[in-house]
Design an enzyme around this catalytic site. Structure first.
Site, PDB file in Angstrom:
ATOM      1  N   GLN A 262       0.843  -1.198   0.000  1.00  0.00           N
ATOM      2  CA  GLN A 262       0.000   0.000   0.000  1.00  0.00           C
ATOM      3  C   GLN A 262       0.879   1.250   0.000  1.00  0.00           C
ATOM      4  OE1 GLN A 262      -3.297  -0.165  -0.215  1.00  0.00           O
ATOM      5  NE2 GLN A 262      -3.491  -2.367   0.049  1.00  0.00           N
ATOM      6  N   PHE A 291      -6.254 -12.460  -3.013  1.00  0.00           N
ATOM      7  CA  PHE A 291      -5.498 -11.343  -3.609  1.00  0.00           C
ATOM      8  C   PHE A 291      -4.671 -10.698  -2.490  1.00  0.00           C
ATOM      9  CE2 PHE A 291      -9.617 -11.747  -5.712  1.00  0.00           C
ATOM     10  CZ  PHE A 291      -9.270 -11.905  -7.050  1.00  0.00           C
ATOM     11  N   CYS A 384      -9.979  -0.630  -4.980  1.00  0.00           N
ATOM     12  CA  CYS A 384      -9.464   0.701  -5.357  1.00  0.00           C
ATOM     13  C   CYS A 384     -10.255   1.248  -6.539  1.00  0.00           C
ATOM     14  CB  CYS A 384      -7.976   0.637  -5.666  1.00  0.00           C
ATOM     15  SG  CYS A 384      -7.569  -0.528  -6.959  1.00  0.00           S
TER      16      CYS A 384
HETATM   17  C1  LIG Z   1      -4.718  -4.455  -4.890  1.00  0.00           C
HETATM   18  S1  LIG Z   1      -3.451  -5.650  -4.723  1.00  0.00           S
HETATM   19  C2  LIG Z   1      -3.778  -6.171  -3.071  1.00  0.00           C
HETATM   20  C3  LIG Z   1      -2.616  -6.735  -2.334  1.00  0.00           C
HETATM   21  C4  LIG Z   1      -2.735  -6.912  -0.829  1.00  0.00           C
HETATM   22  N1  LIG Z   1      -4.057  -7.258  -0.369  1.00  0.00           N
HETATM   23  C5  LIG Z   1      -2.192  -5.713  -0.083  1.00  0.00           C
HETATM   24  O1  LIG Z   1      -2.988  -4.915   0.439  1.00  0.00           O
HETATM   25  O2  LIG Z   1      -0.980  -5.539  -0.013  1.00  0.00           O
HETATM   26  C6  LIG Z   1      -4.087  -6.905  -5.761  1.00  0.00           C
HETATM   27  C7  LIG Z   1      -3.320  -8.210  -5.749  1.00  0.00           C
HETATM   28  O3  LIG Z   1      -4.024  -9.127  -6.588  1.00  0.00           O
HETATM   29  C8  LIG Z   1      -3.070 -10.022  -7.126  1.00  0.00           C
HETATM   30  N2  LIG Z   1      -3.751 -10.750  -8.237  1.00  0.00           N
HETATM   31  C9  LIG Z   1      -4.091 -10.283  -9.460  1.00  0.00           C
HETATM   32  N3  LIG Z   1      -4.781 -11.235 -10.141  1.00  0.00           N
HETATM   33  C10 LIG Z   1      -4.874 -12.313  -9.316  1.00  0.00           C
HETATM   34  C11 LIG Z   1      -5.491 -13.598  -9.437  1.00  0.00           C
HETATM   35  N4  LIG Z   1      -6.129 -13.963 -10.533  1.00  0.00           N
HETATM   36  N5  LIG Z   1      -5.412 -14.430  -8.377  1.00  0.00           N
HETATM   37  C12 LIG Z   1      -4.749 -14.073  -7.251  1.00  0.00           C
HETATM   38  N6  LIG Z   1      -4.149 -12.878  -7.087  1.00  0.00           N
HETATM   39  C13 LIG Z   1      -4.218 -11.996  -8.104  1.00  0.00           C
HETATM   40  C14 LIG Z   1      -1.901  -9.151  -7.472  1.00  0.00           C
HETATM   41  O4  LIG Z   1      -0.714  -9.902  -7.564  1.00  0.00           O
HETATM   42  C15 LIG Z   1      -1.900  -8.164  -6.292  1.00  0.00           C
HETATM   43  O5  LIG Z   1      -1.030  -8.602  -5.275  1.00  0.00           O
END
Ligand SMILES: C[S@@+](CC[C@H](N)C(=O)[O-])C[C@H]1O[C@@H](n2cnc3c(N)ncnc32)[C@H](O)[C@@H]1O
Length: 431
Positions: A262, A291, A384
């Site tokens: 973040q 995620f 977001c």
């Molecule tokens: C908005 S970030 C959130 C990360 C975490 N929750 C944080 O606050 O630090 C979105 C995350 O979704 C992951 N992501 C994207 N597509 C995905 C999928 N199909 N399955 C699992 N993770 C995924 C990305 O790698 C990224 O880390």
């Protein structure tokens, strides 16, 4: 609404989710960037579309009461901020209205939306990527590929040192003929700075030495410098440590240069407080953090609720490596992490709470189907993008969930972006 020399006088009646003012000219919606609700303006139409037009401010007739003088010389040119011309209080109201508007679009008018939580609006970004071209550095301009060089005042969203480091790196790039350069800077809460230089081709040892001297020389805060060739996804540490260590959310964390984290520590703390409160209200026993990135939400909750069990999943193997390392660093035995698609929930696994924190595009149909397959009692959706959040929340309400509460968090002050936390519960549950 009289028109003279292509100039039209309008009143701004609202502000949209991109921070643009809305006026109506003979009933047709016109978007005017950098205007505020209540402004009376002379505008020039810059583009006509079938159902709306775009305009620009040609003259101010009566300013809105929400207006404040912008304190940045690059505002309007630069692609970074879109709400530097209104008070921070009205920015909070715009962001709450953005979230409410998105929910309304999907028929969720009754969702209880709280006032936006508002961290400090200045110097909040702990990470920035700046482009370096011809000895200058800056952000890309609004909707262009042209760099808006950051002037002497720098950027007030960033820690002060970021601009002086970027300036020195730009000089090194210029003297050593480095091409296609960008610089990513990250600062930990205690001030340590990790620098990643992305280049077209690896610099020779002399240029590397020059870079280390220019960036780290006399700057105790610089804890590491790494260089990578664009697209290689592999960096070489040329000074200090390539890992950033930080104490945050009651955890000792280590992050590799490319892992998602973040960008606003204070905002993320507010967001975590909301997640913790929502989680506590559910009385859950098993939580899936989908995620999860480097696992911050799951790790912080695993520490706060040691008697509960946690499972985190993310597609990014590097982030999961960090997450596992961080679980071990903090002695947390009640959390497990898996690298893979979040929608591939293990057979027979049935958490009663799911935290979702997807990228801007929101949840895929497969993710929604997987959730419906396990029907957790409670879902905490962190987003977001208010539009995809509302779209996904609507899908979940069609499948038996109700929205208990929605809290916007202003993670990105001065920009149009807003983060939202939504608590959904199965409609057959009382909590
Ligand atoms: C908005 S970030 C959130 C990360 C975490 N929750 C944080 O606050 O630090 C979105 C995350 O979704 C992951 N992501 C994207 N597509 C995905 C999928 N199909 N399955 C699992 N993770 C995924 C990305 O790698 C990224 O880390």
């Amino acid at each position: 609404m009289a028109e003279e020399n292509g100039i039209v006088r309008v009143e701004i009646i609202d502000v949209n989710s991109r921070g643009q003012g809305i006026a109506r000219i003979d009933g047709k919606v016109t978007f005017v960037p950098f205007s505020a609700k209540g402004d009376v303006l002379d505008i020039r139409i810059t583009k006509e579309h079938k159902n709306f037009s775009e305009g620009e401010i040609a003259g101010m007739v009566t300013p809105s009461r929400d207006r404040v003088p912008s304190d940045c010389p690059d505002f309007v040119k630069c692609g970074g901020c879109s709400l530097r011309h209104v008070s921070y209080r009205s920015e909070g109201m715009i962001k709450k209205a953005t979230v409410e508007g998105a929910l309304r679009k999907f028929g969720l008018d009754d969702a209880p939306v709280q006032d936006a939580l508002m961290p400090c609006p200045e110097r909040y970004r702990n990470k920035a990527t700046l482009r370096i071209v011809g000895g200058k550095f800056g952000y890309y301009g609004k909707s262009t590929n042209t760099i808006v060089p950051l002037g002497g005042a720098g950027c007030s969203l960033l820690p002060e040192e970021f601009c002086s480091i970027a300036r020195d790196a730009a000089e090194v790039a210029g003297r050593n003929g480095l091409r296609d350069v960008s610089i990513t800077l990250r600062q930990s809460p205690d001030g340590g700075i990790l620098v990643l230089l992305t280049v077209g081709e690896m610099p020779d040892p002399a240029a590397e030495g020059d870079l280390v001297r220019a960036v780290a020389g006399g700057r105790e805060k610089v804890t590491g410098i790494a260089v990578e060739v664009e697209g290689s996804q592999r960096e070489r540490v040329i000074f200090g440590s390539g890992v950033m260590e930080l104490r945050q959310f009651g955890l000792d964390l280590a992050l590799s240069p490319r892992s998602f984290f973040q960008v606003n520590y204070e905002g993320a703390g507010m967001l975590l407080d909301v997640i913790e409160r929502y989680a506590a209200e559910t009385g859950f026993s098993e939580c899936a953090d989908l995620f999860c990135g480097t696992g911050v939400w799951g790790l912080a909750l695993a520490k706060r609720f040691p008697e509960k069990r946690f499972y985190g999943a993310d597609i990014d193997r590097g982030a999961i490596r960090d997450a596992k390392g961080n679980a071990a660093r903090n002695g947390l035995r009640n959390v497990r992490f898996f690298a893979g698609d979040a929608s591939r929930i293990p057979e027979g696994y049935a958490p009663d709470l799911v935290i979702l924190d997807p990228p801007r595009r929101g949840c895929s149909d497969g993710m929604i189907a997987a959730l419906v397959g396990i029907m957790p009692e409670n879902i905490i959706y962190v987003s977001c993008d208010p539009f995809t959040m509302a779209r996904d929340a609507a899908k979940l309400t069609e499948r038996g969930y109700v929205i208990k509460e929605v809290t916007p968090v202003d993670m990105f002050p001065r920009t149009e972006h807003v983060e939202t936390v939504v608590r959904l519960s199965r409609s057959d549950m009382n909590s």
